[in-house]
Scaffold this motif. Structure first.
Motif, short mmCIF file in Angstrom:
data_model
loop_
_atom_site.label_atom_id
_atom_site.label_comp_id
_atom_site.label_asym_id
_atom_site.label_seq_id
_atom_site.Cartn_x
_atom_site.Cartn_y
_atom_site.Cartn_z
N PRO A 36 0.81 -1.23 0.00
CA PRO A 36 0.00 0.00 0.00
C PRO A 36 0.84 1.27 0.00
O PRO A 36 0.36 2.32 -0.44
CB PRO A 36 -0.82 -0.13 1.29
N GLU A 37 2.08 1.18 0.49
CA GLU A 37 2.92 2.38 0.55
C GLU A 37 3.23 2.95 -0.83
O GLU A 37 3.54 4.14 -0.98
CB GLU A 37 4.22 2.08 1.30
N ALA A 38 3.13 2.13 -1.87
CA ALA A 38 3.42 2.60 -3.23
C ALA A 38 2.38 3.60 -3.72
O ALA A 38 2.64 4.37 -4.65
CB ALA A 38 3.50 1.41 -4.19
N MET A 39 1.21 3.60 -3.09
CA MET A 39 0.10 4.43 -3.58
C MET A 39 0.17 5.88 -3.14
O MET A 39 -0.63 6.70 -3.59
CB MET A 39 -1.24 3.83 -3.15
N ASP A 40 1.09 6.24 -2.25
CA ASP A 40 1.25 7.64 -1.84
C ASP A 40 -0.07 8.25 -1.37
O ASP A 40 -0.58 9.22 -1.94
CB ASP A 40 1.83 8.45 -3.01
N ASP A 70 4.68 -6.39 -10.79
CA ASP A 70 4.93 -5.63 -9.57
C ASP A 70 5.56 -4.28 -9.89
O ASP A 70 5.18 -3.24 -9.33
CB ASP A 70 5.83 -6.42 -8.63
N ALA A 71 6.51 -4.27 -10.80
CA ALA A 71 7.16 -3.02 -11.20
C ALA A 71 6.17 -2.11 -11.91
O ALA A 71 6.18 -0.88 -11.72
CB ALA A 71 8.35 -3.32 -12.10
N ALA A 72 5.31 -2.69 -12.74
CA ALA A 72 4.31 -1.90 -13.45
C ALA A 72 3.33 -1.25 -12.47
O ALA A 72 2.93 -0.09 -12.64
CB ALA A 72 3.56 -2.77 -14.45
N TYR A 73 2.95 -1.98 -11.43
CA TYR A 73 2.09 -1.42 -10.38
C TYR A 73 2.78 -0.23 -9.71
O TYR A 73 2.17 0.83 -9.50
CB TYR A 73 1.76 -2.50 -9.35
N LYS A 74 4.05 -0.38 -9.39
CA LYS A 74 4.78 0.69 -8.71
C LYS A 74 4.88 1.93 -9.58
O LYS A 74 4.72 3.06 -9.11
CB LYS A 74 6.17 0.20 -8.30
N LEU A 75 5.15 1.73 -10.87
CA LEU A 75 5.23 2.87 -11.78
C LEU A 75 3.89 3.55 -11.92
O LEU A 75 3.79 4.79 -11.86
CB LEU A 75 5.74 2.42 -13.15
N SER A 76 2.83 2.77 -12.10
CA SER A 76 1.49 3.33 -12.23
C SER A 76 1.12 4.16 -11.00
O SER A 76 0.59 5.28 -11.11
CB SER A 76 0.47 2.21 -12.43
N ALA A 77 1.39 3.61 -9.83
CA ALA A 77 1.06 4.31 -8.59
C ALA A 77 1.87 5.59 -8.44
O ALA A 77 1.34 6.63 -8.02
CB ALA A 77 1.30 3.39 -7.39
#
Length: 437
Positions: A138-142, A337-344
């Motif tokens: 969840p921390e990736a969502m800022d 996982d990387a794509a999720y982090k970039l999107s977020a």
């Protein structure tokens, strides 16, 4: 259309690496999980990944993107991102080109997408649901709660989250304030009416020293015209987006009003594909136009400050349309996982502050509060306040076809080649057929 969809789906079955379901107690609905593959686990920041990002330079310059990626790589140093640009004439054209890339076996990882395409991609099972990744990381969502809930809602389809809202736009009225002053007019009240608008358009239409100024430039495109339809209790589609309502008397009335502005009242020019409404407003060729916040980028580049904004006039009601964008990931990505982090991260505070000072409205309430007061229009608050009362543009999975049909018949109306009633009834017939595909 059916053949294209079947081809795309077949290729997705071959190339897809779907993320899987999690039984996390944070999940509000088990249907949100990608349960057809392995369990999603927290990714390591040391994991190497190379992602392709479809994002035009019109949204973010090379310099802005590099600034964002530099900050992104402080958190995720081993995720490399390459930008891809896809020239297009419209959202529909853009979406079709991305689907062609998928069908050819050369899909990108993360794509800039607008509300006009999220249903299209989600319903065809082309997007990666993020819910399990959101539960695990969840921390990736800022601060997800900072996203305006109404503006985030379009990216949650059938209970699954496919992106984090980044930018949005509405449609309001833009005024050349010098021309208002020359005509002895002030900015109208937010509750101004159809009659008030017509009076303004007539007073602002002038022909002095061989220079013609029209009162208003008609929004001859789907998003802009839909905003006016909404204000007359009309719309292109019904609430379920399964049939067209363009044969409704309220829709016909509005489209006929547009035609009358040109040929009866003579307060608007007949649209020309080469016309640029923003340039026409700055040049004094028109005094009013309806648009979102995107013209402010051009205003800034030209140091144009004779500008203010107000809500569209009230016809039978007053609603504010909205369109919104995000950065979903395709299911075919090798690095979910990387794509999720970039999107977020692209939907986060740093990205919005870096890119959304002029052309679009931030979707994070904290960034709105910081950025919007810098807008040169004195009535800038309507860009923040309208989010609470806004209504999403109608964009089912057949959006590309519907936009094309609507634009074609609207063009015939504005060229005075068909009356509004005949054109809208024909448009409804074609749109209803498209909706069944």
């Amino acid at each position: 259309m059916k053949k294209t969809v079947m081809l795309v789906l077949a290729l997705i079955l071959c190339f897809s690496l779907a993320a899987c379901g999690s039984n996390s107690s944070n999940s509000s609905n088990s249907s949100n999980s990608n349960s057809d593959s392995k369990t999603v686990t927290k990714g390591s920041n040391d994991e190497k990944a190379e992602l392709t990002l479809v994002w035009g330079k019109g949204d973010a310059s090379d310099e802005q993107l590099q600034t964002i990626l530099t900050e992104f790589n402080k958190l995720y140093p081993n995720i490399k991102v390459k930008r891809i640009e896809i020239p297009s004439n419209s959202w529909g054209d853009y979406f079709n080109k991305i689907q062609t890339m998928i069908a050819a076996g050369n899909p990108p990882d993360v794509i800039r997408i607008a509300i006009e395409g999220v249903q299209m991609f989600a319903k065809q099972d082309l997007l990666l649901p993020f819910d399990d990744y959101m539960n695990v990381e969840p921390e990736a969502m800022d601060n997800y709660s900072d996203l305006h809930p109404k503006l985030q809602a379009p990216f949650v389809v059938d209970g699954k989250t496919y992106g984090f809202t980044w930018d949005w736009n509405n449609v309001v009225m833009h005024f050349n304030t010098k021309l208002l002053k020359d005509a002895g007019l002030s900015l109208p009240d937010k509750n101004w009416t159809k009659d008030d608008f017509l009076s303004y358009a007539q007073k602002l239409t002038t022909d002095k020293d061989g220079k013609k100024t029209y009162g208003f430039a008609i929004p001859n495109y789907y998003f802009g015209a839909s905003a006016w339809l909404f204000n007359n209790e009309a719309s292109v589609l019904d609430d379920t987006m399964t049939t067209s309502k363009l044969d409704d008397p309220n829709a016909i009335e509005m489209m006929q009003f547009f035609q009358d502005l040109i040929y009866k009242y003579k307060v608007a020019p007949a649209p020309n594909p080469k016309d640029d409404g923003t340039q026409m407003l700055m040049n004094g060729q028109v005094a009013m136009m309806s648009a979102g916040k995107w013209p402010f980028s051009t205003y800034a580049k030209n140091n144009f400050k004779d500008i203010d904004v107000q809500y569209l006039p009230t016809f039978k009601t007053n609603k504010v349309i909205f369109g919104v964008g995000a950065f979903p990931a395709l299911k075919t990505t090798k690095y979910p996982d990387a794509a999720y982090k970039l999107s977020a991260f692209l939907g986060g505070t740093f990205s919005q502050k870096t890119t959304l000072s002029d052309a679009s409205i931030p979707t994070r309430t904290s960034v709105m509060a910081e950025v919007l007061p810098k807008t040169p229009a004195t009535n800038w608050k309507i860009y923040a306040d309208s989010a609470d009362i806004s209504k999403a543009v109608e964009a089912p999975m057949q959006y590309a076809d519907i936009e094309s049909i609507f634009s074609r018949y609207m063009g015939l109306i504005l060229a005075n080649q068909m009356d509004a009633a005949s054109a809208m009834k024909k448009a409804k017939e074609e749109i209803d057929k498209a909706l069944k595909k």
